[in-house]
Motif scaffolding. Structure first.
Motif, PDB file in Angstrom:
ATOM      1  N   GLU A  59       0.859  -1.180   0.000  1.00 52.89           N
ATOM      2  CA  GLU A  59       0.000   0.000   0.000  1.00 52.89           C
ATOM      3  C   GLU A  59       0.892   1.226   0.000  1.00 52.89           C
ATOM      4  O   GLU A  59       1.655   1.468   0.943  1.00 52.89           O
ATOM      5  CB  GLU A  59      -0.881  -0.007   1.258  1.00 52.89           C
ATOM      6  CG  GLU A  59      -1.815   1.166   1.316  1.00 52.89           C
ATOM      7  CD  GLU A  59      -2.668   1.138   2.572  1.00 52.89           C
ATOM      8  OE1 GLU A  59      -3.628   0.355   2.596  1.00 52.89           O
ATOM      9  OE2 GLU A  59      -2.361   1.877   3.519  1.00 52.89           O
ATOM     10  N   ASP A  60       0.819   1.972  -1.052  1.00 56.92           N
ATOM     11  CA  ASP A  60       1.643   3.177  -1.100  1.00 56.92           C
ATOM     12  C   ASP A  60       1.132   4.081  -2.206  1.00 56.92           C
ATOM     13  O   ASP A  60       0.281   3.694  -3.019  1.00 56.92           O
ATOM     14  CB  ASP A  60       3.119   2.822  -1.333  1.00 56.92           C
ATOM     15  CG  ASP A  60       4.034   3.787  -0.599  1.00 56.92           C
ATOM     16  OD1 ASP A  60       3.646   4.955  -0.449  1.00 56.92           O
ATOM     17  OD2 ASP A  60       5.115   3.360  -0.165  1.00 56.92           O
ATOM     18  N   VAL A  61       1.688   5.249  -2.215  1.00 59.57           N
ATOM     19  CA  VAL A  61       1.291   6.228  -3.243  1.00 59.57           C
ATOM     20  C   VAL A  61       1.727   5.710  -4.616  1.00 59.57           C
ATOM     21  O   VAL A  61       2.615   4.868  -4.705  1.00 59.57           O
ATOM     22  CB  VAL A  61       1.921   7.596  -2.947  1.00 59.57           C
ATOM     23  CG1 VAL A  61       1.308   8.224  -1.738  1.00 59.57           C
ATOM     24  CG2 VAL A  61       3.418   7.470  -2.793  1.00 59.57           C
ATOM     25  N   ASN A 165      -3.631   1.922  -3.585  1.00 58.00           N
ATOM     26  CA  ASN A 165      -3.222   3.308  -3.425  1.00 58.00           C
ATOM     27  C   ASN A 165      -4.036   3.922  -2.299  1.00 58.00           C
ATOM     28  O   ASN A 165      -5.258   3.986  -2.371  1.00 58.00           O
ATOM     29  CB  ASN A 165      -3.506   4.018  -4.753  1.00 58.00           C
ATOM     30  CG  ASN A 165      -3.135   5.473  -4.722  1.00 58.00           C
ATOM     31  OD1 ASN A 165      -2.921   6.039  -3.650  1.00 58.00           O
ATOM     32  ND2 ASN A 165      -3.098   6.078  -5.886  1.00 58.00           N
ATOM     33  N   PRO A 166      -3.397   4.347  -1.249  1.00 53.02           N
ATOM     34  CA  PRO A 166      -4.144   4.817  -0.078  1.00 53.02           C
ATOM     35  C   PRO A 166      -4.641   6.250  -0.228  1.00 53.02           C
ATOM     36  O   PRO A 166      -5.466   6.695   0.556  1.00 53.02           O
ATOM     37  CB  PRO A 166      -3.122   4.714   1.050  1.00 53.02           C
ATOM     38  CG  PRO A 166      -1.815   4.944   0.369  1.00 53.02           C
ATOM     39  CD  PRO A 166      -1.946   4.424  -1.042  1.00 53.02           C
ATOM     40  N   VAL A 167      -4.098   6.974  -1.166  1.00 49.97           N
ATOM     41  CA  VAL A 167      -4.406   8.400  -1.239  1.00 49.97           C
ATOM     42  C   VAL A 167      -5.640   8.664  -2.083  1.00 49.97           C
ATOM     43  O   VAL A 167      -6.589   9.302  -1.651  1.00 49.97           O
ATOM     44  CB  VAL A 167      -3.205   9.183  -1.804  1.00 49.97           C
ATOM     45  CG1 VAL A 167      -3.545  10.664  -1.910  1.00 49.97           C
ATOM     46  CG2 VAL A 167      -1.985   8.953  -0.953  1.00 49.97           C
ATOM     47  N   GLU A 168      -5.595   8.103  -3.271  1.00 48.98           N
ATOM     48  CA  GLU A 168      -6.669   8.398  -4.217  1.00 48.98           C
ATOM     49  C   GLU A 168      -7.853   7.492  -3.914  1.00 48.98           C
ATOM     50  O   GLU A 168      -7.814   6.290  -4.166  1.00 48.98           O
ATOM     51  CB  GLU A 168      -6.160   8.131  -5.626  1.00 48.98           C
ATOM     52  CG  GLU A 168      -6.972   8.782  -6.701  1.00 48.98           C
ATOM     53  CD  GLU A 168      -6.483   8.332  -8.064  1.00 48.98           C
ATOM     54  OE1 GLU A 168      -7.258   8.338  -9.003  1.00 48.98           O
ATOM     55  OE2 GLU A 168      -5.304   7.941  -8.163  1.00 48.98           O
ATOM     56  N   MET A 169      -8.865   8.038  -3.302  1.00 50.85           N
ATOM     57  CA  MET A 169      -9.969   7.205  -2.825  1.00 50.85           C
ATOM     58  C   MET A 169     -11.173   7.243  -3.756  1.00 50.85           C
ATOM     59  O   MET A 169     -12.097   6.435  -3.622  1.00 50.85           O
ATOM     60  CB  MET A 169     -10.398   7.667  -1.420  1.00 50.85           C
ATOM     61  CG  MET A 169      -9.395   7.288  -0.354  1.00 50.85           C
ATOM     62  SD  MET A 169      -9.275   5.497  -0.260  1.00 50.85           S
ATOM     63  CE  MET A 169      -8.069   5.298   1.000  1.00 50.85           C
ATOM     64  N   ASP A 312      -2.795   6.800  13.709  1.00 51.48           N
ATOM     65  CA  ASP A 312      -2.971   5.655  12.809  1.00 51.48           C
ATOM     66  C   ASP A 312      -2.514   4.381  13.495  1.00 51.48           C
ATOM     67  O   ASP A 312      -1.877   4.410  14.563  1.00 51.48           O
ATOM     68  CB  ASP A 312      -2.279   5.890  11.462  1.00 51.48           C
ATOM     69  CG  ASP A 312      -0.776   5.797  11.571  1.00 51.48           C
ATOM     70  OD1 ASP A 312      -0.279   5.784  12.715  1.00 51.48           O
ATOM     71  OD2 ASP A 312      -0.112   5.750  10.528  1.00 51.48           O
TER      72      ASP A 312
END
Lengths: 333, 784
Positions: A59-61, A165-169, A312
């Protein structure tokens, strides 16, 4: 390629010696590090998850090399590699397979899906709809696929490496708890440092190193390594420590849902592998501590207050590591 | 060490240095321990209070408290609470002790036994001075004033025993004072950071200032000037330099010449080395004393020799018909004197030079002649023998006698008269003489001691009668004085005792100088008595007539004159009869002798309180000892495992203030240790990995080399620690205390649980009868 059920572990060949084990591990690591510069620790953990028969969630950008890592790992091992690009319109049958009518045989014939391989790369797993994600549940945990009432065993070694991708939801479906719990570890790769990034540029000037990668181990070797790692000794104190750690996640005030017993099991399996990779035949709490965040953090559900407060689960697990005594009786270290 | 603590140590040390003159005051060195302990306790309490940041008032109070504890422990007499906390009874006891001490100071002559009241007063004084001293040097930081305290301390022995205090002891207090000043100055310089050079050039603290040389030269100049001035300017005769001079001369081989007989006597007896003075060959089997000077003039300064008047020539000595005549050939080795030593009553004398007889005393006096010019001479003499019966019936000197006035004159001393009235009273001359002998006997507590001063004046004699310690000078003078006070004609004779037999000769040395008494009886004339205890006089002789008269029928003293024997190994001739009490007791069992007994107890008395105090003093070292024992047992090769070595390493870390969380794995802990002591990285890693293997590997760990690793780690930790931390690690090990408090916490938790359970049970028992139904109903639901 055959898809018959085959109980792998039981009839596998003899386990490797610690030296062989270490040598093979070094070979794979060197191979992967040729592609992913400056991330040896992450690569190590990823390999450990593989040898612990776990599944890995990267899980990463975007753009830090999640897919590269997964592919490099897959290429280093001479085994069947399947890739599934999880798209919103992906169907469960695309993953598991489907029975179609064969006019010649005048019967339904099972067309195996992408899951029938040794290494499955599930890219952008959170872009698929929950029903498709759910198709992985049985495969990942039970290493079998049931379609139309028929159950097909998956051949070992079997590992799912998923990225997300944890950022783009937007337009994504976060993995449900049950699904997350099936991943042995969640790893983040992170940006490379300046030197690593420069080296990356140099290397990729002429060609993609991934293309030049040659396998250094085969499926049989992986199976033997898995068997060897299972033989690593787990001292009672160590088991107690792991149980204490997991118990601490359950009693932690910042956590709504703690780690499951499956987490305990997988943590211990990974610990064994890490010890074996270090050339030891016994596991240490140091191994456990290296693995605790990757193995436990993604399974915890923080309380709303914690989330709102910016906390977190990685920080929670780190905190637990700082407070749980390595030896449960007081006054000892 | 911080400046203040350093100053505290300096203060204590200087005070201890100043106390060295007490060596002359006390018998033995038993006093040093309590005195040093007192100083230490005062210094430590003061230092602790300072460390705790308390003001001068509280510091002084604490030091006084420490002093009281020490005194209670040493002199509580069992009245102290726990032996160290004073109660009202303790103070009463102290008042008694102080009174005893004062009495002892008045009556006793140094050196005294360090015990009882005197020691109490000493410790009290030392403790109070120590408090003042600490206050001056450290608290108020006025080290110049500390000179006062040092002087006070020095004055104590000097005033108590001027003679016993050798001049050179003054050097130590002086050095101590200089030390204090220098130390304080160094502190100031350190605080300033640089030495003052006078030239504007700055010099580091560690280098001597260029001005130091000037200072040294001026100091030396001052000392020389002072000494020269003291030597030139007439001061009192018992001054410092006089004593120096005397001490130096005393060792020389100066003759025993023409001096005051008293001085000759005491000088000879005090001579460190014994020199032969005369050698005598005689047919007398038991020669008595050699008579030299007769001292018959008594004034406040004591007995003095009268002006000898050279009367008849020695040729006029007449030869009696019917008496035993002895011949003595006397060889002169050393003697220089204006008188000829003679035995008994001389009947003829063959000697070079002009000698005459002093009519009053019978002394053979040189008429321009001196014994220094005589190498040898021959003497014929009669040894006068008396018996107790004759003497008992004989009267004293007739008051009309022209010699009466000269031989009974005495200054009026009420204290002495009181003693004489009490001890001698009325009676015949012989009874009075015996009473005086009795009074001066060992059984009456008199002890022979050469340590007393050589004074023979009225005060010295009164002192002697009170302290009951002295040597022949005081014995003879006191007896003659007392007899004169009792109207008996008596005088003191100075001469030499029998000496020691060397083959056919008698050897008389400088230590054989002696003084004794002659008493005049009407008829027999001057009769010799020796009041000095024979054990104090080598070659002393017993005079058989110094007894009560016995029945004439079985009187064995008839020819006592010839049968008088030397004391060593001999019985008195009147065996079975009453002996000279002083003799009997001197030769008796020491256990019967109260003086000897008190001497036995004289050493620093063992008191359980001292033990308690010693234990108390040991308390600060208990943690260090305990910790050391724990370490030894862990590193004992027999039971050394990786676990014990690791436990030790962890405790060391704890001791040296290296924080190790419980959540650290052995390897991580080793890493932290290595960070704290970089030199011990290897040792820590060895220990950490051994512990990891021991705990987590099925094969366990090899313990070889772990003890060394622990030692290395210890050394490195100590090296890297701050001094304060290091001392704490040794004397106040945190690991031990943590374990204690952990154990205590566990115990109290257990106790709390137990009491809670008990309370529950009690509560339950009380409730059950009333609420049993309710309870049963609720228990059905499964929830209490």
């Amino acid at each position: 390629m055959t898809f018959e059920s085959s109980p792998v572990q039981q009839q596998g060949p003899a386990p490797l010696s610690p030296q062989e084990f270490k040598a093979t591990v070094e070979a794979i690591l060197t191979n992967v590090e040729w592609v992913i510069e400056g991330k040896s620790h992450t690569i190590r953990l990823a390999l450990a998850v593989m040898l612990a028969e776990g599944h890995l969630l990267l899980e990463d950008v975007p753009g830090v090399g999640k897919t590269q890592l997964a592919k490099a790992l897959a290429r280093s091992v001479d085994c069947s590699v399947r890739r599934i690009q999880f798209t919103p319109d992906l169907l469960p049958s695309d993953v598991t397979g489907v029975s179609i009518f064969d006019p010649e045989k005048r019967d339904f014939v099972f067309k195996p899906g992408a899951i029938f391989g040794n290494l499955i790369l599930g890219d952008e797993i959170n872009r698929a709809s929950p029903k498709t994600q759910a198709a992985l549940l049985e495969c990942m945990e039970e290493r079998q696929v049931t379609v139309d009432g028929n159950t097909y065993k998956l051949r070992g070694p079997f590992m799912v490496i998923a990225t997300q991708n944890p950022v783009e939801m937007e337009g994504t479906y976060p993995l449900p708890e049950a699904q997350r719990d099936r991943f042995a570890a969640r790893l983040a790769i992170g940006y490379p440092d300046v030197n690593a990034e420069l080296a990356l540029l140099d290397r990729r000037e002429e060609y993609n190193p991934l293309d030049a990668l040659r396998p250094v181990a085969d499926a049989e070797m992986i199976v033997r390594m898995i068997a060897a790692a299972r033989a690593v000794h787990l001292a009672p104190e160590l088991k107690r420590y792991v149980v204490d750690l997991v118990a601490a996640t359950r009693s932690n005030a910042q956590v709504r849902l703690g780690a499951s017993p499956r987490a305990t099991l997988q943590l211990l399996r990974c610990t064994q592998v890490l010890a074996a990779m270090d050339g030891r035949d016994f596991a240490l709490p140091d191994d456990v501590q290296q693995l605790a965040v990757p193995v436990l953090a993604h399974r915890l559900i923080p309380t709303t207050e914690t989330t709102m407060g910016g906390g977190d689960t990685k920080a929670i697990v780190s905190d637990i590591l700082r407070h749980v005594p390595v030896v449960s009786h007081p006054g000892r270290y | 060490m911080s400046g203040q603590r350093h100053a505290t140590v300096v203060a204590a040390c200087t005070l201890a240095l100043t106390l060295t003159p007490l060596i002359g005051v006390f018998e033995g060195l038993g006093w040093t321990f309590p005195v040093l302990l007192t100083i230490t306790v005062v210094a430590v309490t003061g230092s602790l209070m300072r460390a705790a940041g308390r003001g001068q008032g509280l510091q002084t109070l604490a030091m006084a408290g420490g002093l009281v504890v020490v005194l209670t422990a040493g002199f509580g007499g069992g009245t102290g609470l726990l032996l160290i906390i004073p109660t009202p009874g303790t103070f009463e006891h102290w008042a008694d002790l102080a009174a005893q001490g004062v009495a002892a100071i008045i009556t006793q002559v140094p050196p005294v036994d360090p015990e009882g009241g005197i020691l109490f007063l000493t410790l009290l004084g030392v403790g109070m001075v120590a408090i003042l001293h600490d206050m001056f040097v450290v608290g108020l930081r006025t080290p110049a004033l500390a000179g006062l305290t040092l002087l006070t301390m020095y004055l104590v022995p000097v005033s108590v025993a001027p003679d016993a205090t050798a001049w050179f002891w003054f050097i130590l207090p002086a050095v101590a004072y200089l030390w204090i000043l220098a130390d304080d100055n160094l502190r100031r310089v350190s605080a300033f950071g640089h030495r003052f050079t006078g030239t504007g050039q700055l010099v580091g603290q560690r280098f001597p200032s260029p001005m130091a040389r000037t200072a040294r030269w001026s100091a030396a100049g001052f000392i020389v000037t002072t000494l020269v001035a003291l030597a030139v300017i007439p001061t009192n005769t018992s001054g410092f330099l006089d004593r120096v001079a005397q001490d130096f001369e005393g060792g020389g081989d100066a003759g025993l010449g023409d001096v005051n007989p008293w001085a000759q006597l005491s000088g000879s007896l005090h001579r460190p080395e014994e020199v032969e003075v005369l050698r005598v060959t005689t047919d007398d089997p038991n020669p008595r004393y050699l008579r030299m000077h007769v001292l018959d003039e008594l004034n406040n300064g004591g007995f003095e020799p009268n002006e000898y008047a050279a009367g008849d020539s020695i040729d006029a000595l007449d030869m009696p018909e019917d008496a035993q005549i002895y011949e003595a050939q006397i060889e002169n080795l050393q003697l220089e004197a204006p008188v000829v030593p003679v035995y008994g009553t001389p009947v003829s004398l063959d000697i070079e030079g002009d000698w005459a007889i002093d009519a009053d005393t019978g002394v053979i006096v040189g008429d321009d002649a001196d014994m220094g010019e005589v190498d040898a001479y021959t003497l014929n003499y009669v040894d006068p023998a008396f018996d107790a019966e004759t003497l008992a019936s004989a009267g004293g000197m007739d008051v009309e006698d022209p010699r009466w006035e000269a031989n009974t004159a005495h200054p009026d001393l009420p204290q002495l008269s009181e003693i004489v009235d009490r001890e001698i009273g009325e009676g015949t001359v012989h009874e009075k003489v015996l009473a005086a002998l009795d009074f001066l006997s060992v059984s009456n507590g008199f002890r022979y001691s050469l340590e007393t001063g050589d004074a023979g004046n009225d005060e010295a004699i009164l002192d002697f009668l009170e302290t009951k310690q002295g040597y022949c000078q005081q014995y003879a003078a006191a007896m003659a004085w007392m007899l004169r006070d009792a109207d008996v004609a008596a005088r003191v004779v100075i001469g030499m005792s029998q000496g020691e037999r060397d083959g056919t000769e008698w050897v008389l040395t400088s230590h054989d100088y002696h003084a004794w008494v002659e008493v005049y009886y009407e008829g027999p004339g001057w009769v010799t008595y020796d009041p000095t205890p024979s054990m104090g006089v080598p070659g002393s002789v017993t005079f058989p007539w110094a007894t009560e008269p016995t029945a004439p029928a079985d009187d064995p003293t008839a020819d006592a004159g010839i049968s008088a024997e030397p004391t060593p190994g001999s019985e008195t001739p009147s065996a079975g009869a009453a002996e000279d009490p002083s003799e009997a007791l001197a030769e008796g069992e020491p256990a019967d002798d109260p003086a000897a007994q008190s001497e036995e107890d004289g050493a620093f008395g063992f008191d359980p309180a001292w033990l308690a105090l010693l234990l108390l003093a040991a308390v600060p070292f208990v943690p260090a000892l305990w910790r050391g024992a724990v370490r030894r047992s862990r590193l004992d090769p027999k039971r050394l495992t990786a676990q014990t070595a690791w436990d030790e390493a962890i405790d060391l870390a704890h001791d040296y203030g290296v924080a190790l969380a419980e959540s650290l794995t052995p390897r991580q802990a080793a890493g932290v240790l290595a960070q704290a002591a970089p030199g011990g990285r290897e040792a820590a890693a060895t220990l950490g990995s051994a512990m990891s293997r021991y705990r987590y590997s099925p094969k366990g760990a090899d313990a070889t080399g772990l003890a060394d690793a622990v030692k290395d780690l210890h050394a490195e930790l100590a090296k890297c620690a701050e001094p304060r931390q290091k001392y704490r690690a040794v004397f106040w090990p945190a690991s031990l205390l943590a374990k204690l408090s952990a154990g205590q916490a566990e115990q109290s938790a257990r106790l709390a649980r137990r009491s809670a359970r008990t309370a529950d049970r009690v509560r339950g028992a009380l409730r059950r009868p009333r609420r049993s139904n309710g309870r049963r109903d609720r228990s059905v639901t499964g929830r209490p």
